[in-house]
Design a protein around this motif. Sequence first.
Motif, PDB file in Angstrom:
ATOM      1  N   ARG B 206       0.809  -1.227   0.000  1.00  0.00           N
ATOM      2  CA  ARG B 206       0.000   0.000   0.000  1.00  0.00           C
ATOM      3  C   ARG B 206       0.846   1.283   0.000  1.00  0.00           C
ATOM      4  O   ARG B 206       0.600   2.213  -0.756  1.00  0.00           O
ATOM      5  N   LEU B 207       1.873   1.311   0.841  1.00  0.00           N
ATOM      6  CA  LEU B 207       2.732   2.494   0.928  1.00  0.00           C
ATOM      7  C   LEU B 207       3.359   2.826  -0.418  1.00  0.00           C
ATOM      8  O   LEU B 207       3.579   3.992  -0.750  1.00  0.00           O
ATOM      9  N   LEU B 208       3.611   1.756  -1.199  1.00  0.00           N
ATOM     10  CA  LEU B 208       4.324   1.951  -2.466  1.00  0.00           C
ATOM     11  C   LEU B 208       3.425   2.535  -3.555  1.00  0.00           C
ATOM     12  O   LEU B 208       3.893   2.906  -4.627  1.00  0.00           O
ATOM     13  N   ASN B 209       2.116   2.627  -3.263  1.00  0.00           N
ATOM     14  CA  ASN B 209       1.240   3.387  -4.158  1.00  0.00           C
ATOM     15  C   ASN B 209       1.534   4.873  -4.045  1.00  0.00           C
ATOM     16  O   ASN B 209       1.286   5.645  -4.967  1.00  0.00           O
ATOM     17  N   TYR B 210       2.027   5.258  -2.883  1.00  0.00           N
ATOM     18  CA  TYR B 210       2.300   6.680  -2.624  1.00  0.00           C
ATOM     19  C   TYR B 210       3.771   7.008  -2.862  1.00  0.00           C
ATOM     20  O   TYR B 210       4.110   8.027  -3.443  1.00  0.00           O
ATOM     21  N   ILE B 211       4.636   6.143  -2.340  1.00  0.00           N
ATOM     22  CA  ILE B 211       6.074   6.334  -2.566  1.00  0.00           C
ATOM     23  C   ILE B 211       6.465   5.280  -3.605  1.00  0.00           C
ATOM     24  O   ILE B 211       6.691   4.116  -3.270  1.00  0.00           O
ATOM     25  N   VAL B 212       6.500   5.694  -4.828  1.00  0.00           N
ATOM     26  CA  VAL B 212       6.697   4.715  -5.899  1.00  0.00           C
ATOM     27  C   VAL B 212       8.180   4.384  -6.034  1.00  0.00           C
ATOM     28  O   VAL B 212       9.008   5.266  -6.273  1.00  0.00           O
ATOM     29  N   PRO B 213       8.529   3.130  -5.842  1.00  0.00           N
ATOM     30  CA  PRO B 213       9.942   2.751  -5.863  1.00  0.00           C
ATOM     31  C   PRO B 213      10.474   2.536  -7.285  1.00  0.00           C
ATOM     32  O   PRO B 213       9.701   2.284  -8.214  1.00  0.00           O
ATOM     33  N   ASP B 214      11.786   2.610  -7.421  1.00  0.00           N
ATOM     34  CA  ASP B 214      12.422   2.257  -8.684  1.00  0.00           C
ATOM     35  C   ASP B 214      12.682   0.752  -8.727  1.00  0.00           C
ATOM     36  O   ASP B 214      12.667   0.149  -9.776  1.00  0.00           O
ATOM     37  N   PHE B 215      12.969   0.213  -7.547  1.00  0.00           N
ATOM     38  CA  PHE B 215      13.275  -1.224  -7.463  1.00  0.00           C
ATOM     39  C   PHE B 215      12.563  -1.820  -6.260  1.00  0.00           C
ATOM     40  O   PHE B 215      12.380  -1.148  -5.247  1.00  0.00           O
ATOM     41  N   VAL B 216      12.192  -3.064  -6.370  1.00  0.00           N
ATOM     42  CA  VAL B 216      11.594  -3.779  -5.243  1.00  0.00           C
ATOM     43  C   VAL B 216      12.403  -5.056  -5.020  1.00  0.00           C
ATOM     44  O   VAL B 216      12.743  -5.766  -5.968  1.00  0.00           O
ATOM     45  N   HIS B 217      12.750  -5.278  -3.769  1.00  0.00           N
ATOM     46  CA  HIS B 217      13.489  -6.496  -3.410  1.00  0.00           C
ATOM     47  C   HIS B 217      12.657  -7.276  -2.416  1.00  0.00           C
ATOM     48  O   HIS B 217      12.058  -6.677  -1.518  1.00  0.00           O
TER      49      HIS B 217
END
Lengths: 472, 255
Positions: B206-217
């Motif tokens: 959910r947080l990543l909808n707001y803080i959109v990452p370049d990479f996910v691990h």
Amino acid sequence: MSNVSNTTPAPSPVLPPAGAGAMRATPPPPIGQTEPYTSEWDRTEAARAGQSPWLRNRRRAARDRFVEAGFPGTRVEDWRFTNIAPIAESRFTLAAPRPITRGDLAAWTFAGAAAELVFVNGHYVPALSVTGGLPAGVVAGPLAAALAADGPARQAFGAVVPSPLSTFPALNTAFFAEGAFVLLPPHTVLEGPIHLLFVTTADARAVETAMTHPRVLIVAGEDSQARIVESYAGTTGATYFTNALTEVSLGAHAVVEHCRVQRESEAAFHVGLVHVDGARSSTFTSHAFALGGALVRNEIAAVMNGEGMECTLNGLYLATGGQLIDNHTTIDHATPHCSSHEVYKGVLGGRARGVFNGKIIVRPDAQKTDAKQTNRALLLSDDAVIDTKPQLEIFANDVKCTHGAAIGQLDDDAVFYLRSRAIGEADARTMLIHAFAGEVLDRVGLAAVREPLRAELTARLSAVLAPAGGRP
Amino acid sequence: MLEIRNLKVRGGGKDILKGISLSVGAGEVHAIMGPNGSGKSTLARVLSGHPGYEVTGGEILFKGRNLLEMEPEERAREGVFMAFQYPVEIPGVNNAYFLKAALNAVRKHRGLPELDAMEFMALVREKMKVLEIDAAFLNRPVNEGFSGGEKKRNEIFQMAVLEPALAVLDETDSGLDIDALRIVSNGVNAMRSPDRSTIVVTHYQRLLNYIVPDFVHVLAGGLIVRSAGKELAHELEAKGYGWIEAGLTDQPAGA
């Protein structure tokens, strides 16, 4: 920090009368010897030819009472953690006057006092004192002069101290040469504080060890208000003995804020006793700071003798090196509807020892008592020790009494949190200790007293934290 | 910016991280996701220098320097900031005093003049607006009596004031309602810059909808088991962590 807290202590089986000292069935034998004191009393008595028969009789009776009582050893419950052998086995001589200038006092004075009485080696020094700024009727002056005639000082003298006198009040009464008398007529409100400064100056190489027995008598008339600051200080490094006794009586609705700042030499012995008696709806607030002294015993005993009295005891002590600082407090709820609030905090480093004994008595008819006691100590080294004992004696059934004690080290999580925000470890620790001590310090209303004290605390703390770097 | 090579960490008598390698470039936002107990928070705490862990292998280079040799305060001064999962309450120390001390420690380290009270207030007032923080907040003791959301906002507020080069957010979203999540995310996004790297540790997408990452691990069992772009977060949201915990052998082709 480990916390202990409970609200329903077992009642004690023995109920002493209001204002009485501890009861002993078969008292353990005294320690040390009274002879060095009595021979010093006899030696110096000749020089007191001018004293009134009234005073001579009081002093002589106190001398006899002292011999009878002797010095309590550690088998006496109230002295279990504090061995006063250094006082009981030494020979002290009454301190002689020594010249001192106003500049010598700079570290202990503050701005804005309505009156400042300076006592050097137990002697009142008018030239160093300021008494001009008091409203009409308010007395703040030397006690000896006030006792010369039959008047309010004589009526109040010894009235608040429980009798028979225990060892140190007896010793003080036998030996006191001078002190302060503060009288507030009814309905008087004093704006600026009264400062009573007791200084012992001694030559560190002196052969004889000096003692003083300062006596303070504060009588606050009905509906009067004042703030009184007592300071005790001495020559750095000097060994001497201060045995101070303060009596405070508050009339109905009187408000007294009493601040006691003890910055004796690190080699000094200090016994400081404060006895308080308050009438209906009076308010007594004590701020007690103990920073100096090698062997220190503080006692505050307040008897709430009128309905609706409020009593607040704030205490902060900092002990380092080999210091021992003992705080014994007693709050006696003798009447209904009184409230007391007590917070004592200690910071202990090095091999220092702290003692806290907080007694709260709730008399059978003292219903609706509201008493709260908190006692916390911060141990900065593995060798520092605190002995702490709440002592609740409750004989009424409709009361609210709480007490809590917490002893511990600095919170490692808090230290890490501050460090993770770029604050160095030593600064982080200092900040947390200040936060701990600040709760007591911040309650002192007088900024002129509070802020220099804060600065002094900072300096003393950095001296504690710097060399060893605290705990790893 | 940050180079983690084969990092192995023990804590509480257990091997927690078992050989993690991660490279975070300047300006990048990396999300570290994973099930509970996978070692996400351990990684964040090790970066900040938490004393509760022992590094048993590998290295961490921050701006080319050995991060593991630095004390926590030194890391902070060099520009590492961790937003705590559980911010610590510090009774008796007010926010303004604490934050000014922190900021001045950083500024001193960087050869900048220390700010006085006036300058400090001017600086923080701007940052407070972004995080919708009330002025009275500054005079309250650090985190004491704060709600969960207030504590997390305070973390991001501190980050905004200290302007780190590397921000590590350790489950900053946990316990936040949707409004607080939006405010906190705005605060983080306002700080995105080509010079600043961010590691977002989170359990949920959910947080990543707001803080959109370049990479996910994805971290599981002390190892990074998957690395991909932001679409990986959506995949995890849809499938949960079960398929990762079950072992990576049966993952569908092309996922």
